[in-house]
Design a protein around this motif. Structure first.
Motif, PDB file in Angstrom:
ATOM      1  N   ILE A 105      27.511  36.162 -37.274  1.00 36.16           N
ATOM      2  CA  ILE A 105      26.952  35.027 -37.987  1.00 36.16           C
ATOM      3  C   ILE A 105      25.641  34.434 -37.726  1.00 36.16           C
ATOM      4  CG2 ILE A 105      27.760  32.462 -38.486  1.00 36.16           C
ATOM      5  CD1 ILE A 105      30.594  33.435 -38.068  1.00 36.16           C
ATOM      6  N   ASN A 106      24.923  34.172 -38.710  1.00 34.50           N
ATOM      7  CA  ASN A 106      23.443  33.878 -38.382  1.00 34.50           C
ATOM      8  C   ASN A 106      23.334  32.242 -38.071  1.00 34.50           C
ATOM      9  OD1 ASN A 106      20.395  33.774 -38.029  1.00 34.50           O
ATOM     10  ND2 ASN A 106      20.359  33.420 -40.222  1.00 34.50           N
ATOM     11  N   ILE A 107      23.665  31.603 -39.253  1.00 36.70           N
ATOM     12  CA  ILE A 107      23.992  30.088 -39.363  1.00 36.70           C
ATOM     13  C   ILE A 107      25.289  29.667 -39.944  1.00 36.70           C
ATOM     14  CG2 ILE A 107      21.498  29.581 -38.900  1.00 36.70           C
ATOM     15  CD1 ILE A 107      21.419  28.857 -42.010  1.00 36.70           C
ATOM     16  N   VAL A 108      25.719  28.834 -39.892  1.00 36.86           N
ATOM     17  CA  VAL A 108      26.978  28.144 -40.337  1.00 36.86           C
ATOM     18  C   VAL A 108      26.495  26.917 -41.258  1.00 36.86           C
ATOM     19  CG1 VAL A 108      29.412  27.138 -40.519  1.00 36.86           C
ATOM     20  CG2 VAL A 108      28.788  29.071 -38.824  1.00 36.86           C
ATOM     21  N   ASN A 109      26.514  26.723 -42.523  1.00 36.42           N
ATOM     22  CA  ASN A 109      26.219  25.677 -43.412  1.00 36.42           C
ATOM     23  C   ASN A 109      27.278  24.914 -44.234  1.00 36.42           C
ATOM     24  OD1 ASN A 109      23.608  25.361 -42.618  1.00 36.42           O
ATOM     25  ND2 ASN A 109      22.907  26.874 -44.194  1.00 36.42           N
ATOM     26  N   PHE A 110      27.173  23.799 -44.718  1.00 38.93           N
ATOM     27  CA  PHE A 110      28.140  23.025 -45.185  1.00 38.93           C
ATOM     28  C   PHE A 110      27.284  22.580 -46.597  1.00 38.93           C
ATOM     29  CE2 PHE A 110      29.177  22.646 -41.110  1.00 38.93           C
ATOM     30  CZ  PHE A 110      30.699  23.192 -40.811  1.00 38.93           C
ATOM     31  N   GLU A 111      28.088  22.868 -47.819  1.00 35.88           N
ATOM     32  CA  GLU A 111      27.318  22.267 -48.996  1.00 35.88           C
ATOM     33  C   GLU A 111      28.308  21.551 -49.715  1.00 35.88           C
ATOM     34  OE1 GLU A 111      25.933  25.749 -51.036  1.00 35.88           O
ATOM     35  OE2 GLU A 111      24.017  25.944 -49.615  1.00 35.88           O
ATOM     36  N   ARG A 144      31.642  31.088 -48.247  1.00 34.75           N
ATOM     37  CA  ARG A 144      30.953  32.166 -48.901  1.00 34.75           C
ATOM     38  C   ARG A 144      29.852  32.841 -47.869  1.00 34.75           C
ATOM     39  NH1 ARG A 144      32.592  32.990 -54.243  1.00 34.75           N
ATOM     40  NH2 ARG A 144      32.964  31.022 -55.174  1.00 34.75           N
ATOM     41  N   ILE A 145      29.390  34.074 -48.117  1.00 38.73           N
ATOM     42  CA  ILE A 145      28.504  34.723 -47.083  1.00 38.73           C
ATOM     43  C   ILE A 145      27.244  35.130 -47.853  1.00 38.73           C
ATOM     44  CG2 ILE A 145      30.279  35.431 -45.548  1.00 38.73           C
ATOM     45  CD1 ILE A 145      30.302  38.304 -46.617  1.00 38.73           C
ATOM     46  N   ILE A 146      26.333  34.841 -47.099  1.00 37.02           N
ATOM     47  CA  ILE A 146      25.135  35.426 -47.603  1.00 37.02           C
ATOM     48  C   ILE A 146      24.411  36.669 -46.706  1.00 37.02           C
ATOM     49  CG2 ILE A 146      22.575  34.888 -48.264  1.00 37.02           C
ATOM     50  CD1 ILE A 146      23.831  31.896 -48.383  1.00 37.02           C
ATOM     51  N   ARG A 147      24.190  37.930 -47.308  1.00 35.36           N
ATOM     52  CA  ARG A 147      23.723  38.771 -46.312  1.00 35.36           C
ATOM     53  C   ARG A 147      22.237  38.691 -45.842  1.00 35.36           C
ATOM     54  NH1 ARG A 147      28.210  42.308 -44.882  1.00 35.36           N
ATOM     55  NH2 ARG A 147      29.829  42.224 -46.821  1.00 35.36           N
ATOM     56  N   ARG A 148      22.063  39.015 -44.588  1.00 37.61           N
ATOM     57  CA  ARG A 148      20.841  39.063 -43.987  1.00 37.61           C
ATOM     58  C   ARG A 148      20.581  40.447 -43.318  1.00 37.61           C
ATOM     59  NH1 ARG A 148      18.620  35.140 -46.803  1.00 37.61           N
ATOM     60  NH2 ARG A 148      19.648  32.990 -46.283  1.00 37.61           N
ATOM     61  N   ASP A 149      19.347  40.578 -43.083  1.00 33.98           N
ATOM     62  CA  ASP A 149      19.094  41.845 -42.398  1.00 33.98           C
ATOM     63  C   ASP A 149      19.573  42.031 -41.184  1.00 33.98           C
ATOM     64  OD1 ASP A 149      17.560  40.331 -41.114  1.00 33.98           O
ATOM     65  OD2 ASP A 149      15.639  41.341 -42.010  1.00 33.98           O
ATOM     66  N   GLY A 150      19.590  43.296 -40.408  1.00 33.91           N
ATOM     67  CA  GLY A 150      20.108  43.435 -38.986  1.00 33.91           C
ATOM     68  C   GLY A 150      21.668  43.068 -38.905  1.00 33.91           C
ATOM     69  N   ASN A 151      22.457  43.532 -40.085  1.00 41.10           N
ATOM     70  CA  ASN A 151      23.889  43.094 -40.043  1.00 41.10           C
ATOM     71  C   ASN A 151      24.288  41.697 -39.871  1.00 41.10           C
ATOM     72  OD1 ASN A 151      26.608  43.848 -40.576  1.00 41.10           O
ATOM     73  ND2 ASN A 151      26.945  44.916 -38.700  1.00 41.10           N
ATOM     74  N   ARG A 152      23.755  40.891 -40.239  1.00 43.29           N
ATOM     75  CA  ARG A 152      23.843  39.387 -40.102  1.00 43.29           C
ATOM     76  C   ARG A 152      24.196  38.582 -41.318  1.00 43.29           C
ATOM     77  NH1 ARG A 152      19.153  36.525 -38.615  1.00 43.29           N
ATOM     78  NH2 ARG A 152      18.191  38.057 -39.911  1.00 43.29           N
ATOM     79  N   VAL A 153      24.887  37.623 -41.293  1.00 44.21           N
ATOM     80  CA  VAL A 153      25.177  36.966 -42.590  1.00 44.21           C
ATOM     81  C   VAL A 153      25.060  35.363 -42.146  1.00 44.21           C
ATOM     82  CG1 VAL A 153      26.800  38.589 -43.455  1.00 44.21           C
ATOM     83  CG2 VAL A 153      27.863  36.720 -41.831  1.00 44.21           C
ATOM     84  N   ASP A 154      24.879  34.655 -43.385  1.00 45.05           N
ATOM     85  CA  ASP A 154      24.910  33.263 -43.200  1.00 45.05           C
ATOM     86  C   ASP A 154      26.401  32.859 -43.684  1.00 45.05           C
ATOM     87  OD1 ASP A 154      22.459  33.041 -42.334  1.00 45.05           O
ATOM     88  OD2 ASP A 154      21.454  32.310 -44.201  1.00 45.05           O
TER      89      ASP A 154
END
Length: 778
Positions: free
Chosen positions: A111-117, A168-178
């Motif tokens: 997990i890169n970051i955890v956000n709330f919307e 929801r997850i957002i794919r990032r590089d380096g096998n990371r997700v938001d």
């Protein structure tokens, strides 16, 4: 932020995890002939591919497949399940290749970051404290779903049952997700109607006042207790049971609570199905001793229960507490009082025998307190009348638990007695959950006579965790100012001995009078109980009181009586207040009595030598199934000065004592002076009666009506020579006022509208036919 979606949502989380793994596994084995699937395998080597953070040895341990051992297809499936259920991998494949088993894995991303919307009602910081998914930790679809459920529950606890939370997850590089929690808060699910079935003794309107949950009214957007919260329903059921039990309905039951969605699905219809049962009253009350050498006569003297009174568990508990106090005083540590109740169904009575018995020899080994990060242990410990080594008294433990909850420092407090290190030992465990106890208040007030006022207050009910109360208040009105500092230590030396210190500074500037005043003083006091309902407060006060600006720019227009009183005086006085109050903790919840007697003796230094005495008697009773409340009060006072004449700052003005008149509107008045000055009196007496009753409006409006009548007077002066040398009339002239009231429990606070008419008054009195009082904090 670039938020291009990868696999997302609840469905997305599943597709990103277990489903691809299952598909991959099934494809590998479906390609094998049936005869091959049925046979056993023996792999000379097991290789792991695709792992980056997780060690291969860890994956092999999950698989549980040893090199060279025979493995069936079912065992391969079990190995796959164990690796998948570890929660560390997004996909898992087991691929037999000759004598080699290849385990291919794709690790769950970090997990890169955890956000709330979409959240407005709950802040990000509050939501972050509810979830377990955190930055720089391995992402788990199952944990994300659990976190979403926790967030939805937090909204449900606020009455927002329609809230929806999607991870929801957002794919990032380096096998990371938001990880993003998309929140649709929805509206508050309100209680559209609260109703009851099976109730005959009390109306729906009366029972609604018992519940913590309230029916939605005209201020539904502001009042929060009209929101539907499932957990609150259980509390309401207990409130109903306590209400009925205290009025003699010992068989009362809440059979069910039905909740039905409204057609628009934005509200609930809540119905309590109750069984009241028969009301019981006390029959014969006896005291019997089964404890050798103990005479029951002394214990019978403390029984205050009247034959024929409605049965009340509180009356039983109070009597037992008094009896056990006698036993402790006499050194009978293990004496127990057992109430044995005989039911007479035909006559509707309960005969109670208080039986003195010898209880088991069990001692309190220790008292453990947990959860109090701020509050000192001693604040909780002093709520116990029991200390380590004392005999166990189960009733005292329950009472201590109630006292701890009554402090107001804790959101939750659980007190339990658990087995100790020996068969005759118990350990009392106290687990508390602290809550904020400080407040910063901004408020406004209004009255017809004084106009609009503003105040600011800072208070802390648990100062430094010591259980002490500290407050600073500043009030500014149109013609007056009032500032004060208050400090209260509720338990000196851990005993029921309250110390209070108050310092004040007040000024008035022609507040409905033709003079100004300035007062500054300090007043320390000690308060302690004399018995169950009686308390005594002793105090000392030193103050500087100045009367100035009499007549303003035209002092010749004012009364010579007031002109002679101008100047500053120092008052040093000892005083006491003796009070008897059954309204809180009384045996009968439908009635209460308050009697208060005050005296202050000035003359210990200073400029003033006088005695001020006042007394109040107040009685309240609920009738007509508790729909109507009757109140009656008698109040009076006298001030007598030994070294000269009393001053208007020390005399009684009648303010607030007799309704229907302006402040300083009654009593002796120098009508010969141009300013027509009110002078106050050395004596006052008043009798007040009133009735409060429902007006037939919906309960949720919080509006009731009332009728009142006041009779009284303010009279008596030391100096009666007014303007022009004429004598001021200071005789006792009765005033009589009748009126109607409208009470409104509004969101601004309790409002009272009084419409009055004076039946008897003097020509120089100043009548006030309408009065509105409002006080609010926001």
């Amino acid at each position: 932020m670039d938020r291009r979606r990868g696999n997302g949502g609840r469905g997305g989380l599943v597709r990103a995890g277990l489903v691809p793994a299952a598909v991959a596994f099934s494809l590998v084995f479906s390609s094998l002939p049936l005869s091959v699937q049925a046979q056993d395998y023996s792999f000379s080597s097991v290789n792991v591919e695709g792992n980056e953070r997780v060690e291969a040895a860890t994956i092999l341990k999950f698989a549980g497949i040893a090199q060279g051992s025979a493995v069936s297809a079912a065992q391969l499936n079990d190995a796959y399940q164990r690796i998948s259920q570890s929660g560390l991998f997004e996909t898992v494949e087991l691929v037999p290749s000759g004598n080699t088993l290849i385990i291919r894995v794709v690790e769950n991303p970090t997990i890169n970051i955890v956000n709330f919307e979409g959240n407005r009602r709950l802040e990000d910081e509050e939501l972050a404290g509810l979830i377990k998914s955190q930055s720089r930790r391995v992402f788990s679809p199952a944990q994300a779903e659990s976190d979403a459920a926790a967030i939805a529950k937090a909204y449900a606890d606020q009455g927002r049952l329609a809230a929806r939370v999607e991870p929801r997850i957002i794919r990032r590089d380096g096998n990371r997700v938001d990880l993003v929690f998309e929140i649709r808060e929805g509206g508050v699910t309100e209680i559209e109607r609260l109703s009851f079935t099976g109730n005959e003794a009390f109306s729906d309107r009366r029972l609604r006042r018992v519940l913590e949950t309230k029916q939605a009214g005209i201020f539904r957007r502001i009042v929060q207790r009209d929101s539907f919260i499932a957990d609150r329903t259980e509390f309401d059921k207990q409130l109903l049971k306590d209400f009925y039990n205290s009025r003699g309905y010992v068989n009362f039951q809440v059979l069910s609570v039905a909740s039905e969605y409204s057609r628009e699905r934005d509200g609930f219809f809540l119905t309590f199905n109750v069984r009241e049962g028969q009301q019981f009253r006390f029959g014969s009350i006896t005291t019997v001793s089964e404890y050798e050498g103990v005479d029951a006569a002394e214990y019978a003297e403390v029984v205050k229960i009247r034959d024929g009174a409605a049965y009340s568990p509180l009356a039983i508990d109070t009597t037992i507490t008094k009896m056990e106090a006698i036993a402790l005083r006499d050194g009978l540590d293990f004496l127990r009082v057992e109430p044995r109740i005989t039911r007479n169904e035909r006559e509707g009575t309960l005969d109670v025998a208080f039986v003195l018995t010898k209880g088991p020899r069990i001692f309190v080994e220790r008292i453990d307190i947990e959860g109090n990060a701020t509050t000192l242990d001693q604040v909780v410990r002093r709520q116990f009348r029991t200390v380590e080594g004392d005999p166990l008294n189960a009733r005292e433990i329950r009472d201590a638990a109630e006292r701890i909850r009554a402090l107001g420092f804790f959101a939750n407090a659980d007190v339990n007695a658990n087995p100790g290190t020996g068969p005759d030992q118990v350990i009392v465990d106290v687990n508390v959950e602290e809550k904020p106890t400080g407040s910063l208040n901004f408020g406004a007030s209004y009255s017809v006579s004084n106009g609009v006022g503003f105040n600011i207050g800072l208070s802390e009910a648990n100062f430094l965790g010591r259980g002490q109360f500290v407050s600073v208040n500043i009030n500014v009105g149109t013609d007056n100012q009032n500032s004060s500092i208050t400090f209260i230590e509720p338990a000196i030396l851990d005993r029921d001995l309250k110390f209070r210190f108050n310092a004040y500074y007040t000024t008035t500037d022609n507040d409905n009078s033709d003079y100004s005043s300035e007062r500054i003083g300090i007043q320390p006091s000690l308060e302690f109980p004399l018995n169950e309902f009686t308390r005594l407060e002793v105090r000392y006060k030193i103050s500087s009181d100045e009367l100035s600006d009499v007549g303003g720019d035209t002092p010749a227009n004012s009364s010579p009586i007031l002109l002679a009183e101008e100047g500053k005086e120092i008052t040093s006085a000892l005083g006491y207040t003796l009070s008897y109050d059954t309204r809180i903790g009384g045996l009968d919840p439908t009635r209460g009595l308050l009697v208060r007697f005050n005296q202050d003796f000035a003359g210990l230094g200073g400029d003033v030598e006088q005695i001020t005495t006042s007394a109040l008697g107040s009685y309240q009773r609920k009738i007509m199934r508790e729909e109507v409340t009757l109140r009656a009060e008698v109040e009076g006072g006298v001030v007598h000065r030994f070294n000269g004449d009393t001053r208007i700052l020390d005399r009684f003005s009648g303010n607030g004592k007799i309704r229907g008149f302006e402040p300083n509107g009654i009593g002796p008045r120098d009508i010969n002076a141009v300013n027509d000055d009110a002078l106050g009196g050395n004596y006052f007496a008043v009798a007040r009666v009133e009735a409060e009753f429902p007006l037939g409006l919906p309960t949720e409006y919080g509006v009731t009506g009332g009728l009142f009548a006041d009779v009284g007077s303010v009279w008596g002066l030391d100096n009666t020579v007014g303007a022009g040398g004429l004598t001021v009339d200071d005789d006792l002239h009765l005033r009589a006022v009748v009126g109607v009231s409208v009470f409104w429990q509004s969101v601004l606070g309790p409002l009272r509208f009084n419409f009055s008419h004076a039946l008897k008054k003097e020509d120089y009195d100043r009548e006030q036919t309408f009065d509105l009082t409002v006080s609010t904090q926001f």
